[in-house]
Enzyme design. Structure first.
Site, PDB file in Angstrom:
ATOM      1  N   ASP A   1       0.847  -1.068  -0.105  1.00  0.00           N
ATOM      2  CA  ASP A   1       0.044   0.069  -0.042  1.00  0.00           C
ATOM      3  C   ASP A   1       0.916   1.043   0.092  1.00  0.00           C
ATOM      4  O   ASP A   1       1.706   1.385   0.906  1.00  0.00           O
ATOM      5  CB  ASP A   1      -0.861  -0.042   1.272  1.00  0.00           C
TER       6      ASP A   1
ATOM      7  N   ASP B   1      -2.921   4.874  -2.516  1.00  0.00           N
ATOM      8  CA  ASP B   1      -3.965   5.383  -1.536  1.00  0.00           C
ATOM      9  C   ASP B   1      -4.485   6.690  -2.159  1.00  0.00           C
ATOM     10  O   ASP B   1      -3.530   7.558  -2.491  1.00  0.00           O
ATOM     11  CB  ASP B   1      -3.527   5.548  -0.439  1.00  0.00           C
TER      12      ASP B   1
ATOM     13  N   GLU C   1      -6.428   4.164  -5.927  1.00  0.00           N
ATOM     14  CA  GLU C   1      -7.730   4.332  -5.250  1.00  0.00           C
ATOM     15  C   GLU C   1      -8.361   5.781  -5.598  1.00  0.00           C
ATOM     16  O   GLU C   1      -7.590   6.615  -5.369  1.00  0.00           O
ATOM     17  CB  GLU C   1      -7.820   4.253  -3.564  1.00  0.00           C
TER      18      GLU C   1
ATOM     19  N   HIS D   1     -11.076  -2.783   3.996  1.00  0.00           N
ATOM     20  CA  HIS D   1     -10.878  -2.354   5.250  1.00  0.00           C
ATOM     21  C   HIS D   1     -11.702  -1.090   5.635  1.00  0.00           C
ATOM     22  O   HIS D   1     -11.770  -0.356   6.566  1.00  0.00           O
ATOM     23  CB  HIS D   1      -9.420  -1.841   5.441  1.00  0.00           C
ATOM     24  N   ASP D   2     -12.223  -0.455   4.430  1.00  0.00           N
ATOM     25  CA  ASP D   2     -12.984   0.934   4.588  1.00  0.00           C
ATOM     26  C   ASP D   2     -14.631   0.611   4.518  1.00  0.00           C
ATOM     27  O   ASP D   2     -15.379   1.664   4.749  1.00  0.00           O
ATOM     28  CB  ASP D   2     -12.803   1.860   3.649  1.00  0.00           C
TER      29      ASP D   2
HETATM   30  C1  GLC Z   1      -7.970   5.610   1.981  1.00  0.00           C
HETATM   31  C2  GLC Z   1      -7.674   4.528   2.778  1.00  0.00           C
HETATM   32  C3  GLC Z   1      -8.341   4.420   4.133  1.00  0.00           C
HETATM   33  C4  GLC Z   1      -7.659   5.824   4.742  1.00  0.00           C
HETATM   34  C5  GLC Z   1      -7.560   7.023   3.736  1.00  0.00           C
HETATM   35  C6  GLC Z   1      -6.647   7.930   4.171  1.00  0.00           C
HETATM   36  O1  GLC Z   1      -9.220   5.930   1.730  1.00  0.00           O
HETATM   37  O2  GLC Z   1      -8.170   3.455   2.286  1.00  0.00           O
HETATM   38  O3  GLC Z   1      -8.064   3.573   4.962  1.00  0.00           O
HETATM   39  O4  GLC Z   1      -8.214   6.066   5.698  1.00  0.00           O
HETATM   40  O5  GLC Z   1      -7.026   6.514   2.403  1.00  0.00           O
HETATM   41  O6  GLC Z   1      -5.393   7.524   4.149  1.00  0.00           O
END
Ligand code: GLC
Ligand code: CA
Length: 562
Positions: A105, A206, A260, A333-334
């Site tokens: 990640d 991310d 993402e 995880h979100d």
């Molecule tokens: C992304 C991650 C999340 C995190 C956010 C800030 O959305 O998946 O878990 O809190 O970025 O890094």
């Protein structure tokens, strides 16, 4: 349609299925109650047995855990909670020896406020690291602009010593990096090389579409959440920076990337992921299909709407086809557990299998989140102090300010909190679900572990677990599942999701019911079910009478035609 396929390269990342590990809750190997690398290594054979090809690790780096690893204090070290860099190297070697690729990640929009760069940055305005972050003077007593953070509140934090504010699009402890500074970009490339040289096979990047902010940082359109987003989402230099990362580093390795991208549409995604020499990322995670029961975020809930779900999936399937590659997840995880959202806990096994079929039979690289493969469900923690997640805690404050009662907010949190996905993986029916030998795990374990656990699922040939194994094997053995085109049927149904795939003269029909009611399904024109072979289904003896059938609760069927 098939000519589109010819234009595309069939590369390894398209064929693979990826398993996501959120390390803290996967498996504890040293008995301190926290998941770790030793625990992961002990489960590699299990992961391999799922018929996946790669593992994406949510951050393993050193972190003060304000956002559980997404606040990185040192990009080149492993958190003591999880082990050492040598342990990680062993993990890579062990994974590779089983034919499993490893994906890290990469969180580069922001660091932790404990990162050495930030500590230096706030020492003085002429410190060489000051310009690594986005520091600005306020407007009188007010912050530099009206932007809001995702973890609610203003996106600016004042520093008394420097008399300046720094920007944080997420938590206060997650200062945003200044990507316009070429030195910062050199650091990022150096970090990429560091992990690629160790042997990792790619990165999940991310919130990557947020890294370039508009010059002058103008005020955003005044909305209560994510105000200012139009000035940093797909910002002015994003394509330049991503191309730089690709040309200077990524293109020199046999690796892949998945970015993402909150609020992404297929049209904009194509600017990043269209195949060819200007391709910046290999794939992209979008959020549109995770909004079938909510508006923008799970906390703003609407009744589940299958048409909304189908529309999201179909537009990505058709608009990318022949040009770019889809990455699909239904949990991570979100996100709260999908059975508790789009399926049914009453029909947990049936709906778990249906949801798996529904997305894995689309053209994509499928991602599977830990525990999804055994059908874990939301824990629904009843008290605020039982939650760990910064987003949950901050949302509580925001909803309180908006006038919501404590009871109402807890009701939302039980459904929407990210902590629903972060309870320890349930390995067996013993103490602490076999997750740890410590007295207590670091986080609450869902009490349903006595029933829902890996050991029980292994013994049951009809388990969700064994279905995932069969489905992923089926996908691998049938290129139509990976490379076929996509056409949706029964578009107006708010209960059935039906689509066909075509590839090299073969046809496949995928029928999914999102209800416990009996629904009349008639095969679309041109399909004769009696000539098809039923290759995947979640019921033992599905009844077929006419060229169609009455669906059973959350039934799924995949027919193959030669
Ligand atoms: C992304 C991650 C999340 C995190 C956010 C800030 O959305 O998946 O878990 O809190 O970025 O890094
Ligand atoms: Ca541990």
């Amino acid at each position: 349609m098939e000519s589109g396929v010819m234009l595309m390269n069939n590369t390894w990342y398209k064929d693979m299925a990826v398993y996501q590990i959120w390390p803290r809750s996967f498996c504890d190997g040293n008995g301190d109650g926290i998941g770790d690398i030793k625990g992961i290594i002990s489960k590699l054979d299990y992961i391999k047995s799922l018929n996946v090809d790669a593992i994406w690790f949510s951050p393993l780096y050193k972190s003060p855990n304000k956002d559980y690893g997404y606040d990185i204090a040192d990009y080149k070290s492993i958190s003591e909670d999880y082990g050492t860099l040598d342990d990680f190297k062993t993990l890579v070697a062990e994974a590779h020896s089983r034919g499993l690729k490893v994906i890290m990640d990469l969180v580069i929009n922001h660091t932790s406020d404990q990162h050495n760069w930030f500590i230096e940055s706030k020492k003085s305005k002429d410190n060489p690291y000051h310009d690594y972050y986005i520091w600005r003077k306020g407007k009188g007593k007010r912050p530099p602009n009206n932007w809001k953070a995702t973890f609610p509140g203003p996106a600016w934090e004042y520093n008394e010593h420097l008399k300046e504010y720094y920007l944080h699009l997420f938590a206060i402890e997650q200062p945003d990096l200044n990507m316009d500074n070429p030195k910062v970009r050199e650091e990022i490339k150096d970090i990429m090389r560091f992990w690629l040289d160790i042997g990792v096979d790619g990165f999940r990047e991310d919130v990557i579409t947020f890294i370039s902010k508009k010059e002058g940082l103008p005020n955003g359109f005044p909305i209560p959440a994510a105000c200012g987003m139009e000035h940093y989402k797909n910002g002015p230099h994003i394509h330049e920076y991503l191309s730089e990362f690709k040309n200077d580093v990524l293109s020199k390795y046999d690796c892949f990337t998945v970015g993402e991208a909150p609020m992404m549409t297929p049209e904009i995604a194509l600017k990043y992921i269209t195949e060819g020499k200007n391709q910046e990322l290999n794939m992209m995670f979008n959020f549109q299909h995770m909004e079938a029961d909510c508006f923008m975020m799970t906390w703003i809930r609407i009744p589940f709407n299958l048409k909304k779900l189908k529309k999201a999936f179909s537009s990505w399937q058709t608009e990318l086809y022949g040009k770019a590659w889809n990455a699909i997840y239904i949990e991570n995880h979100d996100q709260p557990r999908v059975i508790s959202r789009y399926g049914s806990e009453e029909y947990r096994v049936e709906s778990g299998k249906m949801l798996a079929t529904m997305y894995i039979c689309q053209s994509c690289t499928p991602f599977i989140y830990q525990g999804q493969e055994i059908g874990m469900t939301n824990i629904r923690l009843p008290e605020l102090d039982m939650y760990e997640d910064v987003f949950t805690k901050n949302n509580y404050k925001m909803f309180k300010k908006l006038g919501f009662s404590h009871e109402k907010i807890m009701e939302i949190a039980k459904y929407a909190s990210r902590d629903n996905a972060r309870t320890p993986v349930q390995w067996n029916a013993e103490k602490n679900a076999g997750f740890t030998t410590a007295d207590k795990a670091w986080f609450h374990i869902n009490p349903n572990y006595t029933e829902i656990n890996v050991e029980a699922a292994e013994k049951d040939e009809d388990s969700i677990l064994n279905y995932y194994r069969a489905l992923l094997k089926f996908r691998k053995e049938n290129p139509i599942v990976i490379y076929g085109d996509y056409k949706e049927h029964c578009k107006n149904s708010s209960e059935l999701y039906v689509y066909e795939r075509n590839y090299e003269g073969k046809r496949m029909l995928v029928i999914n019911s999102f209800t416990d009611k009996k629904v009349d399904f008639t095969a679309p024109e041109g399909f004769d079910l009696s000539k098809g072979k039923l290759v995947m289904t979640n019921y033992k003896y599905p009844a077929t009478s006419y060229n169609g059938f009455k669906t059973k609760p959350y039934e799924t069927r995949v027919y193959m035609f030669d």
